[in-house]
Motif scaffolding. Structure first.
Motif, mmCIF file in Angstrom:
data_model
loop_
_atom_site.group_PDB
_atom_site.id
_atom_site.type_symbol
_atom_site.label_atom_id
_atom_site.label_comp_id
_atom_site.label_asym_id
_atom_site.label_seq_id
_atom_site.Cartn_x
_atom_site.Cartn_y
_atom_site.Cartn_z
ATOM 1 N N MET A 1 0.849 -1.193 0.000
ATOM 2 C CA MET A 1 0.000 0.000 0.000
ATOM 3 C C MET A 1 0.888 1.249 0.000
ATOM 4 O O MET A 1 1.811 1.361 0.810
ATOM 5 C CB MET A 1 -0.897 -0.001 1.235
ATOM 6 N N SER A 2 0.596 2.169 -0.911
ATOM 7 C CA SER A 2 1.374 3.402 -1.000
ATOM 8 C C SER A 2 1.098 4.305 0.196
ATOM 9 O O SER A 2 0.025 4.277 0.785
ATOM 10 C CB SER A 2 1.028 4.141 -2.292
ATOM 11 N N ARG A 3 2.090 5.123 0.532
ATOM 12 C CA ARG A 3 1.964 6.085 1.622
ATOM 13 C C ARG A 3 2.112 7.498 1.046
ATOM 14 O O ARG A 3 3.043 7.751 0.282
ATOM 15 C CB ARG A 3 3.032 5.796 2.682
ATOM 16 N N ARG A 4 1.210 8.389 1.439
ATOM 17 C CA ARG A 4 1.194 9.733 0.867
ATOM 18 C C ARG A 4 1.314 10.755 1.983
ATOM 19 O O ARG A 4 0.665 10.630 3.022
ATOM 20 C CB ARG A 4 -0.092 9.946 0.077
ATOM 21 N N TYR A 5 2.133 11.783 1.754
ATOM 22 C CA TYR A 5 2.384 12.801 2.765
ATOM 23 C C TYR A 5 2.134 14.192 2.178
ATOM 24 O O TYR A 5 2.605 14.507 1.077
ATOM 25 C CB TYR A 5 3.833 12.721 3.259
ATOM 26 N N ASP A 6 1.419 15.014 2.922
ATOM 27 C CA ASP A 6 1.152 16.396 2.541
ATOM 28 C C ASP A 6 2.305 17.263 3.053
ATOM 29 O O ASP A 6 2.392 17.566 4.246
ATOM 30 C CB ASP A 6 -0.176 16.850 3.147
ATOM 31 N N CYS A 7 3.181 17.678 2.144
ATOM 32 C CA CYS A 7 4.385 18.395 2.559
ATOM 33 C C CYS A 7 4.133 19.857 2.912
ATOM 34 O O CYS A 7 5.062 20.563 3.311
ATOM 35 C CB CYS A 7 5.454 18.293 1.473
ATOM 36 N N SER A 8 2.867 20.318 2.788
ATOM 37 C CA SER A 8 2.549 21.650 3.289
ATOM 38 C C SER A 8 2.390 21.653 4.804
ATOM 39 O O SER A 8 2.422 22.711 5.440
ATOM 40 C CB SER A 8 1.266 22.175 2.636
ATOM 41 N N ASP A 9 2.237 20.480 5.395
ATOM 42 C CA ASP A 9 2.152 20.312 6.844
ATOM 43 C C ASP A 9 3.540 19.944 7.361
ATOM 44 O O ASP A 9 4.103 18.928 6.938
ATOM 45 C CB ASP A 9 1.155 19.205 7.192
ATOM 46 N N PRO A 10 4.142 20.750 8.248
ATOM 47 C CA PRO A 10 5.524 20.505 8.679
ATOM 48 C C PRO A 10 5.755 19.105 9.249
ATOM 49 O O PRO A 10 6.795 18.488 8.972
ATOM 50 C CB PRO A 10 5.760 21.584 9.747
ATOM 51 N N GLU A 11 4.804 18.603 10.034
ATOM 52 C CA GLU A 11 4.992 17.274 10.616
ATOM 53 C C GLU A 11 4.953 16.195 9.538
ATOM 54 O O GLU A 11 5.779 15.272 9.535
ATOM 55 C CB GLU A 11 3.929 17.013 11.690
ATOM 56 N N GLN A 12 3.973 16.306 8.610
ATOM 57 C CA GLN A 12 3.904 15.320 7.528
ATOM 58 C C GLN A 12 5.117 15.430 6.608
ATOM 59 O O GLN A 12 5.630 14.420 6.103
ATOM 60 C CB GLN A 12 2.620 15.501 6.713
ATOM 61 N N ARG A 13 5.589 16.651 6.375
ATOM 62 C CA ARG A 13 6.771 16.838 5.529
ATOM 63 C C ARG A 13 7.978 16.124 6.123
ATOM 64 O O ARG A 13 8.700 15.405 5.419
ATOM 65 C CB ARG A 13 7.061 18.337 5.384
ATOM 66 N N SER A 14 8.192 16.317 7.410
ATOM 67 C CA SER A 14 9.312 15.674 8.083
ATOM 68 C C SER A 14 9.188 14.148 8.047
ATOM 69 O O SER A 14 10.149 13.436 7.728
ATOM 70 C CB SER A 14 9.405 16.161 9.530
ATOM 71 N N ALA A 15 7.986 13.664 8.366
ATOM 72 C CA ALA A 15 7.760 12.212 8.353
ATOM 73 C C ALA A 15 7.890 11.656 6.936
ATOM 74 O O ALA A 15 8.456 10.575 6.731
ATOM 75 C CB ALA A 15 6.377 11.900 8.916
ATOM 76 N N GLY A 16 7.386 12.403 5.963
ATOM 77 C CA GLY A 16 7.442 11.945 4.583
ATOM 78 C C GLY A 16 8.864 11.862 4.063
ATOM 79 O O GLY A 16 9.240 10.903 3.371
ATOM 80 N N LEU A 17 9.673 12.864 4.377
ATOM 81 C CA LEU A 17 11.070 12.847 3.941
ATOM 82 C C LEU A 17 11.827 11.680 4.577
ATOM 83 O O LEU A 17 12.632 11.016 3.916
ATOM 84 C CB LEU A 17 11.745 14.172 4.276
ATOM 85 N N THR A 18 11.553 11.420 5.847
ATOM 86 C CA THR A 18 12.200 10.285 6.518
ATOM 87 C C THR A 18 11.788 8.969 5.870
ATOM 88 O O THR A 18 12.628 8.104 5.586
ATOM 89 C CB THR A 18 11.835 10.279 8.011
ATOM 90 N N ASP A 19 10.494 8.817 5.627
ATOM 91 C CA ASP A 19 9.985 7.587 5.011
ATOM 92 C C ASP A 19 10.513 7.443 3.589
ATOM 93 O O ASP A 19 10.922 6.352 3.157
ATOM 94 C CB ASP A 19 8.458 7.611 5.016
ATOM 95 N N ALA A 20 10.514 8.532 2.826
ATOM 96 C CA ALA A 20 10.971 8.480 1.437
ATOM 97 C C ALA A 20 12.449 8.119 1.365
ATOM 98 O O ALA A 20 12.856 7.297 0.526
ATOM 99 C CB ALA A 20 10.719 9.820 0.749
ATOM 100 N N ALA A 21 13.263 8.711 2.220
ATOM 101 C CA ALA A 21 14.694 8.393 2.217
ATOM 102 C C ALA A 21 14.922 6.923 2.552
ATOM 103 O O ALA A 21 15.754 6.243 1.938
ATOM 104 C CB ALA A 21 15.434 9.297 3.204
ATOM 105 N N SER A 22 14.174 6.415 3.528
ATOM 106 C CA SER A 22 14.277 5.001 3.892
ATOM 107 C C SER A 22 13.855 4.113 2.730
ATOM 108 O O SER A 22 14.498 3.104 2.434
ATOM 109 C CB SER A 22 13.408 4.716 5.121
ATOM 110 N N ALA A 23 12.765 4.499 2.045
ATOM 111 C CA ALA A 23 12.281 3.717 0.906
ATOM 112 C C ALA A 23 13.335 3.662 -0.196
ATOM 113 O O ALA A 23 13.584 2.602 -0.785
ATOM 114 C CB ALA A 23 10.983 4.325 0.376
#
Length: 221
Positions: free
Chosen positions: A1-23
């Motif tokens: 299942m894909s994971r989607r992050y709204d990078c306009s939200d600082p918390e989601q942006r941070s979590a998304g970048l961490t998840d994306a780098a790990s991926a």
């Protein structure tokens, strides 16, 4: 299942970048915003990731994948050299919508497709993309669409075309400009325009003086 992050939200942006780098480090695929259109990317040095990227797009090895970098030093490590014009172009237009085709550093162990010993490099002018690239290092990145379909200018458009073939979607909002990057070949004696794009030929000539185009293949100004 894909994971989607709204990078306009600082918390989601941070979590998304961490998840994306790990991926990316695990050989998975990520959709990311750039200063032109959305891109689909993976680790440039993981053969399986590049193969998955080509498969997701429905594209063959005859159309090699460009590479995005987060720093000029990363670009320099990937090529034999930037040639007599490359550094001036980098200083003038990076980060930004200029892709430079250079001779690849032959000591690298990667497979981007049938590149004929070259690599197409760009540093995008987008904070989310640059932050991710600084975590992952160079990424093989192509436009986030199925081959033959329009490039995605939103994360939702990318997801509608690529679906679960991508693990992480970083939503940076709509692209402000869907004009593709200008592509310039630096592997020949005279820099040669391969694709017209966001940076006009006149601006390139204003920096380096010499650019050949298909319309005037012998042109030097």
């Amino acid at each position: 299942m894909s994971r989607r992050y709204d990078c306009s939200d600082p918390e989601q942006r941070s979590a998304g970048l961490t998840d994306a780098a790990s991926a990316v480090r695990q050989g998975e695929l990520v959709v990311l915003p750039t200063d032109t259109v959305y891109g689909i990317g993976g680790d440039a040095f993981t053969h399986a990731a590049v193969s998955r990227l080509l498969e997701a797009k429905g594209r063959g090895r005859d159309m090699p994948v460009p590479v995005l970098v987060g720093t000029v030093s990363a670009a320099n490590a990937l090529v034999e050299n930037l040639g007599p014009y490359g550094q001036d172009l980098v200083d003038a237009f990076w980060p930004g919508p200029l892709t430079l085709v250079c001779r690849v550093n032959r000591s690298l162990s990667w497979d981007l497709g049938d590149t004929k010993g070259t690599v197409a490099l760009r540093m995008p002018l987008h904070a989310v993309a640059l932050d991710l690239l600084k975590e992952t290092g160079p990424m093989a990145v192509s436009s986030a669409n199925r081959s033959g379909s329009p490039p995605a200018t939103t994360a939702a458009e990318a997801e509608s075309q690529l679906g679960d073939s991508v693990e992480v979607y970083l939503d940076g909002g709509p692209c402000t400009d869907d004009v593709p990057s200008t592509i310039l070949d630096l592997t020949t004696a005279v820099p040669r325009l391969l694709r017209r794009g966001a940076i006009p030929v006149g601006k390139l000539r204003g920096v380096i003086g010499y650019v050949a185009t298909d319309a005037d293949p012998e042109s030097t100004n």
